[in-house]
Design a protein around this motif. Structure first.
Motif: not given
Length: 197
Positions: A72-77, A96-98, A105-108
């Motif tokens: 996921f692009p919104a995951t912060q490394q 930090v997860l998105p 929703a299903g992926e979250y």
């Protein structure tokens, strides 16, 4: 090239259910599949430097369950840290997860794991890239709603088993004090990012 074949099981009474043995066995195999997909997720994806491994249960191919949501692009490394302990490197990679609004929703829910985001926050300890402990803060901080998106990948080499007090099954570990100090610092860095998200 390894095949595990179960025959003449003598412990089936533990999975008997009111709906029958087959349903009980399906539930057990579902748990086994999820466990293997998480524990060996780095091997299933063929992470850099590792050969890609294929694991199948009853002809069903397992897919990696990455607890850090790297797809996921919104995951912060966040910044990676390396701590040298007794001549060997312990690599600490915080994420930090998105936020739930940034992914389906299903992926979250899937990213939250079987016990959800609150229970699965914290450190994920890998020994030779195999997950041995997941979702713990080692009593350095309490699990909270504000830190539920914080996860930290910690890679330890097998040469430090004695310092991590690993048990024979490689299912329990406690970090040595020099690593605990670094983990405390990383916690302060990552929990702030999780709270902002």
């Amino acid at each position: 090239g390894t095949l595990v074949l179960w025959r003449e099981l003598d412990r089936l009474q533990v999975i008997h259910s009111t709906t029958g043995l087959e349903t009980g066995m399906d539930a057990v195999m579902d748990r086994v599949q999820k466990h293997l997909e998480l524990v060996f997720h780095r091997f299933l994806t063929g992470e850099s430097g590792l050969p890609k491994v294929s694991i199948r249960i009853n002809a069903h191919t397992l897919t990696a369950a990455d607890p850090f949501g790297l797809q996921f692009p919104a995951t912060q490394q966040l910044n990676r840290e390396i701590v040298n302990v007794a001549g060997a490197d312990v690599v600490i990679q915080p994420y930090v997860l998105p936020h739930h609004s940034k992914i389906a929703a299903g992926e979250y829910e899937k990213l939250g794991g079987e016990d959800g985001h609150l229970r699965n926050q914290g450190f994920y300890i890998y020994r030779n890239r195999r997950l041995i402990i997941s979702g713990t803060w080692f009593r350095l901080v309490r699990q909270s709603e504000l830190t539920k998106l914080a996860r930290v990948q910690v890679d330890i080499p097998n040469t430090l088993d004695h310092l991590w007090t690993l048990d024979v099954k490689k299912s329990f570990a406690a970090p040595p004090e020099v690593v605990r100090k670094e983990l405390r610092r990383v916690i302060n860095q990552i929990t702030g990012g999780s709270q902002r998200v």
